[in-house]
Write a protein that holds these residues in place. Structure first.
Motif, mmCIF file in Angstrom:
data_model
loop_
_atom_site.group_PDB
_atom_site.id
_atom_site.type_symbol
_atom_site.label_atom_id
_atom_site.label_comp_id
_atom_site.label_asym_id
_atom_site.label_seq_id
_atom_site.Cartn_x
_atom_site.Cartn_y
_atom_site.Cartn_z
ATOM 1 N N PRO A 161 0.812 -1.218 0.000
ATOM 2 C CA PRO A 161 0.000 0.000 0.000
ATOM 3 C C PRO A 161 0.843 1.265 0.000
ATOM 4 C CG PRO A 161 0.092 -0.915 2.205
ATOM 5 C CD PRO A 161 0.778 -1.912 1.298
ATOM 6 N N LYS A 162 0.240 2.351 -0.481
ATOM 7 C CA LYS A 162 0.883 3.657 -0.376
ATOM 8 C C LYS A 162 0.775 4.144 1.069
ATOM 9 C CE LYS A 162 -1.394 5.982 -3.602
ATOM 10 N NZ LYS A 162 -1.705 7.051 -4.588
ATOM 11 N N ALA A 163 1.635 5.034 1.451
ATOM 12 C CA ALA A 163 1.577 5.582 2.812
ATOM 13 C C ALA A 163 0.294 6.380 3.022
ATOM 14 C CB ALA A 163 2.796 6.462 3.071
ATOM 15 N N GLU A 164 -0.182 7.018 1.953
ATOM 16 C CA GLU A 164 -1.404 7.819 2.043
ATOM 17 C C GLU A 164 -2.141 7.792 0.714
ATOM 18 O OE1 GLU A 164 -1.416 12.037 3.626
ATOM 19 O OE2 GLU A 164 -2.085 12.424 1.561
ATOM 20 N N TYR A 165 -3.464 7.646 0.811
ATOM 21 C CA TYR A 165 -4.334 7.753 -0.358
ATOM 22 C C TYR A 165 -5.149 9.036 -0.211
ATOM 23 C CZ TYR A 165 -3.195 2.884 -1.340
ATOM 24 O OH TYR A 165 -2.522 1.713 -1.624
ATOM 25 N N THR A 166 -5.226 9.817 -1.286
ATOM 26 C CA THR A 166 -5.891 11.114 -1.219
ATOM 27 C C THR A 166 -7.384 10.996 -1.511
ATOM 28 O OG1 THR A 166 -5.296 11.501 -3.534
ATOM 29 C CG2 THR A 166 -3.828 12.396 -1.852
ATOM 30 N N MET A 167 -8.178 11.879 -0.875
ATOM 31 C CA MET A 167 -9.612 11.943 -1.132
ATOM 32 C C MET A 167 -10.042 13.390 -1.363
ATOM 33 S SD MET A 167 -12.977 11.093 1.233
ATOM 34 C CE MET A 167 -12.544 9.410 1.639
ATOM 35 N N GLN A 168 -10.722 13.634 -2.470
ATOM 36 C CA GLN A 168 -11.264 14.939 -2.795
ATOM 37 C C GLN A 168 -12.637 15.115 -2.144
ATOM 38 O OE1 GLN A 168 -11.298 17.907 -4.096
ATOM 39 N NE2 GLN A 168 -13.454 18.198 -4.615
ATOM 40 N N VAL A 169 -12.800 16.215 -1.403
ATOM 41 C CA VAL A 169 -14.081 16.577 -0.790
ATOM 42 C C VAL A 169 -14.285 18.071 -1.020
ATOM 43 C CG1 VAL A 169 -15.507 16.482 1.284
ATOM 44 C CG2 VAL A 169 -13.621 14.863 1.008
ATOM 45 N N ASN A 170 -15.444 18.450 -1.525
ATOM 46 C CA ASN A 170 -15.668 19.857 -1.868
ATOM 47 C C ASN A 170 -15.873 20.742 -0.648
ATOM 48 O OD1 ASN A 170 -16.171 22.148 -3.535
ATOM 49 N ND2 ASN A 170 -18.354 21.823 -3.268
ATOM 50 N N VAL A 171 -16.625 20.239 0.345
ATOM 51 C CA VAL A 171 -16.975 21.066 1.508
ATOM 52 C C VAL A 171 -15.951 20.896 2.628
ATOM 53 C CG1 VAL A 171 -19.429 20.961 0.930
ATOM 54 C CG2 VAL A 171 -18.430 19.264 2.491
ATOM 55 N N GLY A 172 -16.189 21.609 3.729
ATOM 56 C CA GLY A 172 -15.315 21.515 4.890
ATOM 57 C C GLY A 172 -15.716 20.396 5.832
ATOM 58 N N SER A 204 -11.932 21.201 -1.593
ATOM 59 C CA SER A 204 -11.319 21.013 -2.918
ATOM 60 C C SER A 204 -9.891 21.544 -2.960
ATOM 61 C CB SER A 204 -12.162 21.691 -4.011
ATOM 62 O OG SER A 204 -13.426 21.081 -4.114
ATOM 63 N N SER A 205 -9.162 21.381 -1.849
ATOM 64 C CA SER A 205 -7.806 21.941 -1.764
ATOM 65 C C SER A 205 -6.839 21.273 -2.737
ATOM 66 C CB SER A 205 -7.272 21.833 -0.337
ATOM 67 O OG SER A 205 -7.250 20.489 0.102
ATOM 68 N N LEU A 206 -7.102 20.017 -3.093
ATOM 69 C CA LEU A 206 -6.249 19.346 -4.072
ATOM 70 C C LEU A 206 -6.425 19.928 -5.472
ATOM 71 C CD1 LEU A 206 -6.742 15.624 -2.972
ATOM 72 C CD2 LEU A 206 -4.659 16.973 -2.709
ATOM 73 N N TRP A 214 -13.053 17.599 -10.407
ATOM 74 C CA TRP A 214 -12.742 16.393 -9.642
ATOM 75 C C TRP A 214 -12.815 15.121 -10.473
ATOM 76 C CZ3 TRP A 214 -15.604 12.092 -9.155
ATOM 77 C CH2 TRP A 214 -16.998 12.150 -9.191
ATOM 78 N N PHE A 215 -13.774 15.034 -11.374
ATOM 79 C CA PHE A 215 -13.931 13.775 -12.112
ATOM 80 C C PHE A 215 -12.702 13.481 -12.960
ATOM 81 C CE2 PHE A 215 -15.375 10.650 -15.098
ATOM 82 C CZ PHE A 215 -16.294 9.893 -14.386
ATOM 83 N N GLY A 221 -6.202 9.398 -12.174
ATOM 84 C CA GLY A 221 -5.403 8.815 -11.101
ATOM 85 C C GLY A 221 -4.580 9.784 -10.295
ATOM 86 N N SER A 222 -4.700 11.084 -10.546
ATOM 87 C CA SER A 222 -3.933 12.044 -9.740
ATOM 88 C C SER A 222 -4.543 12.231 -8.355
ATOM 89 C CB SER A 222 -3.834 13.390 -10.461
ATOM 90 O OG SER A 222 -5.105 13.935 -10.723
ATOM 91 N N ILE A 223 -5.826 11.858 -8.187
ATOM 92 C CA ILE A 223 -6.491 11.774 -6.882
ATOM 93 C C ILE A 223 -7.052 10.371 -6.762
ATOM 94 C CG2 ILE A 223 -8.419 12.602 -5.473
ATOM 95 C CD1 ILE A 223 -8.082 15.341 -6.748
ATOM 96 N N ASP A 224 -6.899 9.757 -5.588
ATOM 97 C CA ASP A 224 -7.302 8.360 -5.417
ATOM 98 C C ASP A 224 -8.799 8.190 -5.174
ATOM 99 O OD1 ASP A 224 -4.628 7.137 -5.513
ATOM 100 O OD2 ASP A 224 -4.289 8.237 -3.645
ATOM 101 N N PHE A 225 -9.310 8.873 -4.150
ATOM 102 C CA PHE A 225 -10.702 8.693 -3.731
ATOM 103 C C PHE A 225 -11.467 10.000 -3.836
ATOM 104 C CE2 PHE A 225 -8.512 5.171 -1.764
ATOM 105 C CZ PHE A 225 -9.426 4.120 -1.821
ATOM 106 N N VAL A 226 -12.797 9.891 -3.812
ATOM 107 C CA VAL A 226 -13.617 11.089 -3.903
ATOM 108 C C VAL A 226 -14.938 10.864 -3.180
ATOM 109 C CG1 VAL A 226 -14.680 10.369 -6.097
ATOM 110 C CG2 VAL A 226 -14.610 12.794 -5.486
ATOM 111 N N MET A 227 -15.400 11.924 -2.500
ATOM 112 C CA MET A 227 -16.787 11.995 -2.033
ATOM 113 C C MET A 227 -17.265 13.381 -2.429
ATOM 114 S SD MET A 227 -18.461 11.201 1.669
ATOM 115 C CE MET A 227 -20.250 11.276 1.914
ATOM 116 N N ASP A 228 -17.926 13.434 -3.574
ATOM 117 C CA ASP A 228 -18.255 14.739 -4.127
ATOM 118 C C ASP A 228 -19.576 14.705 -4.873
ATOM 119 O OD1 ASP A 228 -17.941 17.484 -5.143
ATOM 120 O OD2 ASP A 228 -15.828 17.194 -4.648
#
Length: 487
Positions: A161-172, A204-206, A214-215, A221-228
């Motif tokens: 596994p990677k040390a960290e997987y990124t997730m995009q979220v629009n809100v705070g 959406s800081s990424l 985001w899509f 693949g530049s962002i791993d996960f998303v909840m948007d």
């Protein structure tokens, strides 16, 4: 010379001097079992079962020992713990009688139906066990027969596994949507024993705040996960504009029917073809109308007013059709515009209106449920395909649970006691604000609930939106949604 060599090869082949061997296929076994029948077949050989397969809550349970021995796994039974175990190559699987939690290589997977003991014999869910061990499962509904095709070669797993997987979220993180994203990440970490660490990047800081990108970022693949939001992906996946057809869906029951129906599956298929794997549906909610000028009960009341809308063309079309002026801007700019009187109103769900304290800027709120804003809990296909199946299942299980909790949070008090009871009875949560409409009213806002006649005026006024947008969304998906809703 070539002719002589050819003749020699033909003669040699005929007399066996030279042999051409086909590629040797991997060893496999085919197992067949029928519900209620003690006779099973292993590579067409009859085997008598101590306990026949049964169906429990729509899932097939089969004798655990027979499955393990047929495939070639090492099987175990701990009578003290009431625990079944399979060891097959790099897979170590444990199930406990009565528990809906299975453990695969120290990773928790959730079961629809737990193992049980029937007439002194242990039965396990066939699809979960065999697929975890690397087999394929088929089901013939007419004969009620399960067919398992399994390699007898133990699986090898090479995964780091990677040390960290990124997730995009629009809100705070203070929004229910943001809390749902954090809950998903926390569940994944817990169920994988810290193996998979997902970090939500809020606001959406990424993407440097460019939420509508985001899509593309997830698909490449530049962002791993998303909840948007589906709205923020509707420019790429045009079928997602189905949820933004004005006054089309209207009720939570209809939302669920579409998401879990044929139309939802068609939309998911489109997303996945573009590189985003859909794991669960979350929700931002039905979007309501607020403004600082006057109560809005009819389209006529909107004329001459300026509204901040999300950055999606269909929203601009809707507001223009209703006689209002629509402007797209981010929330920070919108607040400044409200304060300066440059913009009169906006539209958002209660789950957003309360955290942003909309009553600071607007006095009037119209409940009109004109469009719904589902959320996508997804993952880049490039990331997804690197996970072993049991880790994929842990991530999906976590997504489904987090989405159910998040949906209940944004619906609480808006669907009677349904979501309040889900939060209380399933998750043990009792939010401070249960009546979101009452809470907003207590802050001094005037709430307008449309009569059926008033609502019909808005429906009539936006018919042209359907003429333009159904061909863009896809008539097949629109018709499937009508059928899903029973219209």
């Amino acid at each position: 010379m070539k002719k002589v060599v050819a003749i020699f090869l033909v003669v040699a082949f005929m007399f066996g001097f030279v042999r051409f061997s086909p590629a040797i296929a991997a060893s496999q076994v085919v197992i067949k079992m029928t519900i209620g029948n003690p006779k099973a077949y292993v590579d067409s050989k009859v085997v008598t079962l101590d306990s026949p397969p049964i169906i429990e809550n729509g899932r097939t349970l089969v004798p655990f020992r027979f499955i393990g021995e047929s495939i070639g796994a090492n099987i175990g039974w701990d009578g003290t713990k009431k625990e079944v175990s399979y060891v097959f190559g790099d897979i170590n699987l444990k199930l406990t009688i009565g528990s809906n939690k299975a453990v695969v290589n120290n990773v928790i997977n959730m079961l629809d139906v737990p193992p049980k003991i029937v007439s002194g014999r242990t039965l396990v869910p066939v699809r979960f066990v065999t697929e975890t061990l690397g087999a394929k499962v088929g089901w013939d509904a007419n004969t009620r027969t399960v067919t398992i095709t399994a390699s007898t070669t133990p699986p090898k797993i090479t995964f780091k596994p990677k040390a960290e997987y990124t997730m995009q979220v629009n809100v705070g993180p203070a929004f229910d949507w943001g809390k749902g994203a954090q809950k998903w990440a926390d569940l994944v970490k817990e169920r994988t024993n810290g193996l998979i660490n997902i970090k939500p990047y809020f606001g959406s800081s990424l993407l440097q705040g460019k939420q509508t990108n985001w899509f593309q970022a997830v698909s490449e693949g530049s962002i791993d996960f998303v909840m948007d939001s589906t709205i923020n992906a509707s420019g790429v996946v045009q079928s997602l504009n189905l949820f933004s057809l004005p006054f089309f869906i209207n009720t939570y029951e209809n939302v669920d029917k579409i998401e879990n129906g044929t139309a939802g599956k068609m939309i998911i298929d489109q997303m996945e073809k573009l590189g985003v794997v859909h794991l669960a549906w979350g929700e931002n909610g039905f979007r309501q109308l607020t403004n600082s000028k006057r109560p809005i009960k009819t389209p006529e009341d909107m004329r001459g007013l300026k509204f901040r809308v999300v950055g999606s063309p269909i929203f601009v079309d809707i507001f223009k059709t209703l006689g209002a002026d629509a402007v797209s801007m981010n929330w920070g700019d919108a607040v400044t515009a409200f304060q300066q009187g440059a913009v009169d109103g906006q539209e958002n769900p209660y789950g957003v209106l309360i955290p942003v304290q909309i009553w600071q800027y607007h006095k009037y709120l119209t409940n009109w449920n004109y469009v719904i804003d589902p959320l996508i809990l997804g993952v880049s296909k490039q990331t997804w395909d690197k996970f072993p199946p049991y880790i994929q299942k842990a991530i999906k299980d976590s997504a489904l649970e987090a989405a159910e909790w998040e949906k209940a949070m944004v619906r609480r008090g808006l669907d009677g006691f349904i979501s309040i009871n889900i939060l209380k009875n399933k998750f043990g949560d009792t939010p401070n604000i249960l009546d979101m409409v009452g809470y907003v009213r207590s802050k001094g806002m005037q709430i307008i609930d449309l009569t059926p006649e008033e609502r019909q005026q808005f429906i009539n006024a936006t018919k042209s939106i359907y003429d333009k947008w159904i061909p863009i969304i896809g008539e097949d998906i629109y018709n499937a949604a009508l059928k899903d809703m029973g219209k």
